[in-house]
Design a protein around this motif. Structure first.
Motif, PDB file in Angstrom:
ATOM      1  N   ALA A 111     -33.745 -58.220  -6.514  1.00 14.93           N
ATOM      2  CA  ALA A 111     -34.316 -59.464  -6.577  1.00 14.93           C
ATOM      3  C   ALA A 111     -35.821 -59.485  -6.803  1.00 14.93           C
ATOM      4  CB  ALA A 111     -33.869 -60.458  -5.459  1.00 14.93           C
ATOM      5  N   LYS A 112     -36.331 -60.344  -7.267  1.00 10.91           N
ATOM      6  CA  LYS A 112     -37.802 -60.428  -7.426  1.00 10.91           C
ATOM      7  C   LYS A 112     -38.401 -61.221  -6.117  1.00 10.91           C
ATOM      8  CE  LYS A 112     -38.260 -60.113 -12.397  1.00 10.91           C
ATOM      9  NZ  LYS A 112     -39.163 -60.659 -13.483  1.00 10.91           N
ATOM     10  N   ASP A 113     -39.574 -61.049  -5.776  1.00  7.84           N
ATOM     11  CA  ASP A 113     -40.085 -61.659  -4.725  1.00  7.84           C
ATOM     12  C   ASP A 113     -40.317 -63.271  -4.869  1.00  7.84           C
ATOM     13  OD1 ASP A 113     -42.455 -62.199  -6.106  1.00  7.84           O
ATOM     14  OD2 ASP A 113     -43.892 -60.787  -4.999  1.00  7.84           O
ATOM     15  N   PRO A 114     -40.281 -63.976  -3.911  1.00  9.88           N
ATOM     16  CA  PRO A 114     -40.398 -65.415  -4.210  1.00  9.88           C
ATOM     17  C   PRO A 114     -41.495 -66.141  -4.957  1.00  9.88           C
ATOM     18  CG  PRO A 114     -40.480 -64.845  -1.656  1.00  9.88           C
ATOM     19  CD  PRO A 114     -40.531 -63.457  -2.444  1.00  9.88           C
ATOM     20  N   TRP A 115     -42.243 -65.060  -5.414  1.00  8.70           N
ATOM     21  CA  TRP A 115     -43.225 -65.810  -6.460  1.00  8.70           C
ATOM     22  C   TRP A 115     -42.871 -65.208  -7.833  1.00  8.70           C
ATOM     23  CZ3 TRP A 115     -44.538 -63.693  -1.477  1.00  8.70           C
ATOM     24  CH2 TRP A 115     -44.880 -64.694  -0.757  1.00  8.70           C
ATOM     25  N   GLY A 116     -41.839 -64.874  -7.940  1.00  8.49           N
ATOM     26  CA  GLY A 116     -41.175 -64.059  -9.290  1.00  8.49           C
ATOM     27  C   GLY A 116     -41.868 -62.856  -9.818  1.00  8.49           C
ATOM     28  N   ASN A 117     -42.463 -61.846  -8.837  1.00  8.76           N
ATOM     29  CA  ASN A 117     -43.072 -60.791  -9.236  1.00  8.76           C
ATOM     30  C   ASN A 117     -42.223 -59.596  -8.526  1.00  8.76           C
ATOM     31  OD1 ASN A 117     -45.620 -61.536 -10.105  1.00  8.76           O
ATOM     32  ND2 ASN A 117     -46.089 -62.066  -8.009  1.00  8.76           N
ATOM     33  N   GLU A 118     -42.129 -58.379  -9.027  1.00  9.00           N
ATOM     34  CA  GLU A 118     -41.225 -57.257  -8.798  1.00  9.00           C
ATOM     35  C   GLU A 118     -42.122 -56.777  -7.221  1.00  9.00           C
ATOM     36  OE1 GLU A 118     -38.615 -55.895 -10.291  1.00  9.00           O
ATOM     37  OE2 GLU A 118     -38.878 -57.574 -11.956  1.00  9.00           O
ATOM     38  N   TYR A 119     -41.209 -56.224  -6.431  1.00 11.08           N
ATOM     39  CA  TYR A 119     -41.468 -55.794  -5.047  1.00 11.08           C
ATOM     40  C   TYR A 119     -42.347 -54.078  -5.555  1.00 11.08           C
ATOM     41  CZ  TYR A 119     -39.408 -59.378  -2.255  1.00 11.08           C
ATOM     42  OH  TYR A 119     -39.001 -60.278  -1.618  1.00 11.08           O
ATOM     43  N   VAL A 120     -43.245 -53.817  -4.805  1.00  8.80           N
ATOM     44  CA  VAL A 120     -43.883 -52.416  -5.171  1.00  8.80           C
ATOM     45  C   VAL A 120     -43.406 -51.458  -4.241  1.00  8.80           C
ATOM     46  CG1 VAL A 120     -45.963 -51.191  -5.382  1.00  8.80           C
ATOM     47  CG2 VAL A 120     -46.012 -53.755  -6.146  1.00  8.80           C
ATOM     48  N   TYR A 121     -42.863 -50.282  -4.641  1.00  5.55           N
ATOM     49  CA  TYR A 121     -42.203 -49.323  -3.928  1.00  5.55           C
ATOM     50  C   TYR A 121     -43.006 -48.021  -3.981  1.00  5.55           C
ATOM     51  CZ  TYR A 121     -38.704 -46.025  -2.418  1.00  5.55           C
ATOM     52  OH  TYR A 121     -38.154 -44.807  -1.702  1.00  5.55           O
ATOM     53  N   ILE A 122     -43.404 -47.459  -2.793  1.00  2.06           N
ATOM     54  CA  ILE A 122     -43.975 -46.074  -3.013  1.00  2.06           C
ATOM     55  C   ILE A 122     -43.472 -45.407  -1.933  1.00  2.06           C
ATOM     56  CG2 ILE A 122     -46.236 -44.983  -2.490  1.00  2.06           C
ATOM     57  CD1 ILE A 122     -47.724 -47.873  -3.050  1.00  2.06           C
ATOM     58  N   CYS A 123     -43.023 -44.092  -2.484  1.00  2.00           N
ATOM     59  CA  CYS A 123     -42.326 -43.060  -1.493  1.00  2.00           C
ATOM     60  C   CYS A 123     -43.081 -41.628  -2.025  1.00  2.00           C
ATOM     61  CB  CYS A 123     -40.996 -42.920  -1.692  1.00  2.00           C
ATOM     62  SG  CYS A 123     -40.098 -41.805  -0.457  1.00  2.00           S
ATOM     63  N   PRO A 124     -43.749 -40.955  -1.254  1.00  2.81           N
ATOM     64  CA  PRO A 124     -43.904 -41.151   0.013  1.00  2.81           C
ATOM     65  C   PRO A 124     -45.032 -42.123   0.448  1.00  2.81           C
ATOM     66  CG  PRO A 124     -44.595 -39.139  -0.511  1.00  2.81           C
ATOM     67  CD  PRO A 124     -43.972 -39.425  -1.665  1.00  2.81           C
ATOM     68  N   GLY A 125     -44.701 -42.778   1.398  1.00  2.00           N
ATOM     69  CA  GLY A 125     -45.677 -44.030   1.665  1.00  2.00           C
ATOM     70  C   GLY A 125     -47.023 -43.710   2.277  1.00  2.00           C
ATOM     71  N   VAL A 126     -47.923 -44.405   2.556  1.00  2.00           N
ATOM     72  CA  VAL A 126     -49.002 -44.170   3.086  1.00  2.00           C
ATOM     73  C   VAL A 126     -48.795 -44.511   4.722  1.00  2.00           C
ATOM     74  CG1 VAL A 126     -51.389 -44.849   3.415  1.00  2.00           C
ATOM     75  CG2 VAL A 126     -50.553 -44.919   0.989  1.00  2.00           C
ATOM     76  N   HIS A 127     -47.952 -45.720   4.951  1.00  2.00           N
ATOM     77  CA  HIS A 127     -47.931 -46.007   6.298  1.00  2.00           C
ATOM     78  C   HIS A 127     -46.461 -45.507   6.987  1.00  2.00           C
ATOM     79  CE1 HIS A 127     -50.618 -48.879   4.402  1.00  2.00           C
ATOM     80  NE2 HIS A 127     -51.242 -48.633   5.475  1.00  2.00           N
ATOM     81  N   GLY A 128     -45.920 -44.864   6.183  1.00  2.00           N
ATOM     82  CA  GLY A 128     -44.379 -44.257   6.569  1.00  2.00           C
ATOM     83  C   GLY A 128     -43.756 -43.577   5.721  1.00  2.00           C
ATOM     84  N   ASP A 129     -42.447 -43.346   5.736  1.00  2.00           N
ATOM     85  CA  ASP A 129     -41.798 -42.680   4.488  1.00  2.00           C
ATOM     86  C   ASP A 129     -41.765 -43.193   3.530  1.00  2.00           C
ATOM     87  OD1 ASP A 129     -40.745 -40.834   6.481  1.00  2.00           O
ATOM     88  OD2 ASP A 129     -38.873 -41.842   6.983  1.00  2.00           O
TER      89      ASP A 129
END
Length: 156
Positions: A111-129
């Motif tokens: 699903a897109k976020d409530p504003w109609g944009n894609e969620y951004v996914y980063i792995c490995p993350g800066v703040h966790g896995d």
């Protein structure tokens, strides 16, 4: 002649029962109108709060799907594979050890976020896995108020 039901009681209770009067209906309409006047501004001022809450719930659902993916494959999808790896087996390496038939998302699409944009996914993350971010109403990183980002590492 009196009317009796099969139980021997008079039926006049139901036949002569008065309905609502016009005055009673008008009082109810006035009360509902007053409530609407006072409640509508409060309800109408909350759509942004509802969108932010939905983004948080969506991110938590994606986190759950990512954990199931890791249980099956031994690792999280890479940034290149993205969240689409939760819906379709990734083409790029590293290939998952096993991938659940039907995917990890119920509806079969991210699903897109409530504003109609894609969620951004980063792995490995800066703040966790991994990191998952919705950039808010403006669709740009950063921002304040309704433009503020919703971040996976800040969700309680």
């Amino acid at each position: 002649m009196e009317k009796f039901s099969k139980f021997g009681k008079k039926r006049w209770f139901f036949e002569n029962r008065p309905g609502f009067t016009l005055i009673e209906l008008m009082v109810v309409i006035v009360i509902l109108s007053i409530l609407a006047v006072y409640m509508m501004p409060r309800i109408m001022g909350r759509p942004e709060q509802a969108r932010r809450l939905k983004a948080k719930v969506d991110i938590q659902a994606l986190e759950t799907a990512l954990k199931l993916y890791k249980l099956d494959s031994g690792r999280y999808p890479t940034t290149e594979q993205g969240l689409e790896a939760l819906v379709e087996p990734p083409d790029s390496s590293p290939q998952p050890k096993s991938w659940r038939e039907g995917g990890y998302i119920e509806k079969g699409k991210i699903a897109k976020d409530p504003w109609g944009n894609e969620y951004v996914y980063i792995c490995p993350g800066v703040h966790g896995d991994y990191d998952i971010v919705s950039y808010g109403a403006d669709g740009e990183p950063g921002g304040e108020g309704q433009n503020a980002d919703v971040k996976s590492w800040e969700i309680e």
